[in-house]
Enzyme design. Structure first.
Site, PDB file in Angstrom:
ATOM      1  N   GLU A 300       0.821  -1.220   0.000  1.00 21.99           N
ATOM      2  CA  GLU A 300       0.000   0.000   0.000  1.00 21.99           C
ATOM      3  C   GLU A 300       0.849   1.262   0.000  1.00 21.99           C
ATOM      4  O   GLU A 300       0.438   2.286  -0.539  1.00 21.99           O
ATOM      5  CB  GLU A 300      -0.912   0.029   1.235  1.00 21.99           C
ATOM      6  N   HIS A 329       9.457 -26.355   0.024  1.00 20.70           N
ATOM      7  CA  HIS A 329       8.842 -27.448  -0.718  1.00 20.70           C
ATOM      8  C   HIS A 329       7.698 -26.951  -1.593  1.00 20.70           C
ATOM      9  O   HIS A 329       6.835 -27.721  -1.984  1.00 20.70           O
ATOM     10  CB  HIS A 329       8.367 -28.522   0.270  1.00 20.70           C
ATOM     11  N   LYS A 443     -13.166   1.344  -1.543  1.00 17.72           N
ATOM     12  CA  LYS A 443     -14.112   1.623  -0.458  1.00 17.72           C
ATOM     13  C   LYS A 443     -15.300   2.427  -0.996  1.00 17.72           C
ATOM     14  O   LYS A 443     -16.464   2.140  -0.695  1.00 17.72           O
ATOM     15  CB  LYS A 443     -13.432   2.439   0.660  1.00 17.72           C
TER      16      LYS A 443
HETATM   17  O1  PA5 Z   1      -3.398   1.409   5.673  1.00 13.12           O
HETATM   18  C1  PA5 Z   1      -4.544   1.816   5.536  1.00 13.12           C
HETATM   19  O2  PA5 Z   1      -4.824   3.004   5.749  1.00 13.12           O
HETATM   20  C2  PA5 Z   1      -5.680   0.898   5.172  1.00 13.12           C
HETATM   21  O3  PA5 Z   1      -5.281  -0.331   4.708  1.00 13.12           O
HETATM   22  C3  PA5 Z   1      -6.578   0.722   6.378  1.00 13.12           C
HETATM   23  O4  PA5 Z   1      -5.841   0.187   7.424  1.00 13.12           O
HETATM   24  C4  PA5 Z   1      -7.785  -0.172   6.102  1.00 13.12           C
HETATM   25  O5  PA5 Z   1      -8.418   0.221   4.927  1.00 13.12           O
HETATM   26  C5  PA5 Z   1      -8.765  -0.091   7.261  1.00 13.12           C
HETATM   27  O6  PA5 Z   1      -9.111   1.233   7.483  1.00 13.12           O
HETATM   28  P1  PA5 Z   1      -9.767   1.726   8.821  1.00 13.12           P
HETATM   29  O7  PA5 Z   1      -8.824   1.475   9.944  1.00 13.12           O
HETATM   30  O8  PA5 Z   1      -9.999   3.184   8.592  1.00 13.12           O
HETATM   31  O9  PA5 Z   1     -11.034   0.970   8.996  1.00 13.12           O
END
Ligand code: PA5
Length: 474
Positions: A300, A329, A443
Site C-alpha cells: 500500500e 517445498h 471503499k
Molecule cells: O493502511 C490503511 O490506511 C488501510 O489499509 C486501512 O488500514 C484499512 O483500509 C482499514 O481502514 P480503517 O482502519 O480506517 O477501517
C-alpha cells in the site's frame, strides 16, 4: 529494573541485517555493486535530509516515545479484560487487524487459544478481519458474547466491513444484555473524524484514539495494536522500547550506518534492475504473520500510480509471503531457477524459545538415523543456511534479517525497522508512501453499490461500466 532498559541487554538484542546476498560479488551479474550505490550518495544524502525534515509529519515515528499515559490506561483496561472475559474479539481490517495478528502470533504461546484458561492467563483472541458470512456466523459457535469483549478498530471510523461487524455484534449484545451492551465494546478510532467516534461518544464506549497523522498500516504501535497485545499478556512497554531502540539505530542520516536506509536502498536499486517482487520468508512460525503485516505495509505504501511531481510511474514491488522451511517445498524452486524479478528477504532467529531434540529410533537405517541426535533447532537453521546458499548460488538477490531471539523488544525493533525502510523507499521513489488512493477507490465503490448517501455519482459510474461479454465466460 526491567532487562529491556539496560543498554548492554539492548545491544545484545540488536537485529542484524546481512546484505551480502544482494551484492554482485556473491550473486554475479544480477546483483548490486557498492561502487554503483556510492555513485548515488549525493541523492541518498538529499533523501535523508528530506526524511529528517518530514519527521515532524510522520506521527508514527513518535509512537515509541510519546505514549506513557495511554500505555498506562491500556494496561489498566487490559488487566480488567484479562480477569473478567473469556474471549477478546478484534473487529477491524487492513492496518487495523494485521498488526494485532502479527504481534500476538509472534509473542504469545503458539497454541494460545487452545491452552487452558489458567495457562493463558487471559481471554482467547480472535481477530475478525473479513466479512465472509460463514466465518462471521461461526464465531458465535466458539464465543459466549456475554463473556466476550469486542474491540472495534477503525481509523477512519467508517470502513464498511468493520462497521457491518459492529452492527452485527451490537444487535446480538443488545438482545442479550440490553443497555449493558456498551460495556462489552472498546472503540479504537480517530478522535474527531468518522462515525465510530460519534457512536462511542453517544453510547459511552471505552475509547482509545488512533493519533492524528498515524495511517492504518503504521498504527500497530498505538492503541490499534497495543490493546490486543496487552490483553494477551504481552509486555507492550518492552515492545515500544524495542521500537525506540531501532529509532536510535536508524537516526543516522548516513545510509552506510543506517540499516533501514540501507535495506531501502537495496530494494529500490533492485527495482531498477527489474525486481518487482519482494519475498518475505521468515524461518519461524512465530513470524509468519509479520510477513502478512509487511505485505500490506510495502504494497500500500509503494504501489503508486503517480510520483510526487504528478508523473505517471506505476511503481511498487509486489510482496510475496513465504515461510521457511515449509515453502522450500513449494516456492524455492522458483526462487532459485525462475526469473530474476525478485528480492528474497529471509528472517532468521539465533535462539528459538524451545529446544527440541530428534531422538533415536531407527538406527539401523543410516539414511534416517543421521538425523537422530540433532535437534529441530539445528535442522531449521541448517535448512535456512542451505536455502540462502542455494538462492545466492543461483544468482538471485537476497538478504537476511536476524533476530537474536523473538521477544517483545526484538518484535518492536522489527516492526519499526520495516516502517522506516518503507518510508525511506517512498522517499527514494519520490512518491507519497502514506496515502492509499487505490484502497479508497474500492471503499467508495462499495459504498456506492450498497447505497450509501452521497455516492450516487459513483453508483452511476459503476452502472455505466462496460458490460461483460458472455463469450469470455466459460
Ligand atoms: O493502511 C490503511 O490506511 C488501510 O489499509 C486501512 O488500514 C484499512 O483500509 C482499514 O481502514 P480503517 O482502519 O480506517 O477501517
Amino acid at each position: 529494573m526491567e532487562a529491556y532498559k539496560d543498554k548492554a541487554w539492548q545491544r545484545s538484542m540488536k537485529l542484524r541485517l546481512d546484505i551480502n546476498g544482494m551484492m554482485a560479488d556473491f550473486v554475479g551479474e544480477h546483483g548490486l555493486n557498492m561502487a554503483d550505490i556510492e555513485k548515488n550518495s549525493a541523492q541518498y544524502i538529499k533523501a535523508a535530509e528530506s526524511m529528517a525534515a518530514k519527521r515532524a509529519n510522520m506521527k508514527w515515528r513518535e509512537l515509541p516515545h510519546n505514549q506513557a499515559e495511554v500505555v498506562a490506561r491500556i494496561k489498566t483496561v487490559a488487566e480488567k479484560v484479562r480477569s473478567e472475559y473469556d474471549a477478546f474479539v478484534v473487529l477491524g481490517i487492513g492496518g487495523s487487524a494485521l498488526g494485532p495478528i502479527a504481534v500476538q502470533q509472534a509473542l504469545s504461546h503458539m497454541r494460545y487459544n487452545e491452552l487452558s484458561r489458567e495457562r493463558r492467563g487471559g481471554p482467547r483472541l480472535y481477530v475478525e478481519d473479513n466479512v465472509d458470512p460463514e466465518r462471521m456466523a461461526s464465531l458465535l459457535d466458539v464465543i459466549d458474547v456475554e463473556k466476550t469483549m469486542f474491540n472495534v478498530v477503525t481509523k477512519s471510523g467508517g470502513t464498511s466491513e468493520t462497521m457491518s461487524q459492529l452492527l452485527y455484534i451490537t444487535r446480538i449484545l443488545k438482545d442479550k444484555l440490553g443497555d449493558k451492551w456498551s460495556e462489552h465494546v472498546i472503540a479504537t478510532t480517530d478522535e474527531v473524524k468518522g462515525n465510530l467516534i460519534k457512536i462511542a461518544k453517544a453510547d459511552g464506549l471505552e475509547t482509545f484514539y488512533v493519533p492524528d497523522g498515524v495511517g492504518g498500516r503504521f498504527s500497530e504501535l498505538c492503541p490499534v495494536g497495543l490493546i490486543a497485545a496487552a490483553v494477551c499478556g504481552i509486555d507492550i512497554e518492552e515492545l515500544l522500547a524495542g521500537a525506540a531502540y531501532m529509532d536510535e539505530l536508524c537516526s543516522e542520516p548516513d545510509y552506510r550506518s543506517n540499516m533501514a536506509y540501507m535495506a531501502a536502498i537495496c530494494e529500490t536499486e533492485a527495482m531498477k534492475k527489474g525486481c518487482n517482487i519482494s519475498v518475505m520468508m521468515p524461518y519461524a512460525d512465530s513470524l509468519k504473520y509479520i510477513a502478512d503485516w509487511y505485505a500490506q505495509l510495502w504494497a500500500e505504501s509503494l504501489g503508486k500510480r503517480t510520483d510526487n511531481g504528478g508523473s505517471v510511474v506505476h511503481t511498487g514491488q509486489t510482496p510475496v509471503k513465504a515461510l521457511g522451511v515449509t515453502d522450500q517445498h513449494s516456492q524455492v524452486q522458483l526462487y532459485t531457477e525462475g526469473p530474476f524479478d525478485k528480492v528474497i528477504t529471509f528472517i532468521g532467529v539465533d535462539k528459538y524459545r524451545s529446544e527440541v531434540t530428534i531422538p533415536h529410533s531407527f538406527d539401523d537405517i543410516a539414511d534416517v538415523a543421521f538425523l537422530s541426535g540433532h535437534s529441530f533447532n539445528e535442522l531449521i537453521k541448517s535448512e535456512q543456511m542451505a536455502t540462502e546458499y542455494a538462492v545466492t548460488r543461483s544468482g538471485h538477490m537476497n538478504k537476511t534479517i536476524t533476530l537474536p531471539v523473538v521477544n517483545p523488544f526484538t518484535i518492536g525493533e522489527l516492526l519499526y525497522f520495516f516502517e522506516i525502510q518503507t518510508a525511506y523507499a517512498g522517499e527514494l521513489l519520490n512518491i507519497n508512501a502514506f496515502d492509499q488512493p487505490g484502497v479508497e477507490e474500492g471503499k467508495n465503490a462499495t459504498y456506492a453499490l450498497l447505497g450509501k448517501h452521497g455516492y450516487d455519482e459513483k453508483r452511476r459510474e459503476l452502472d455505466s461500466a462496460k458490460p461483460k461479454k458472455a463469450e469470455y465466460i466459460f
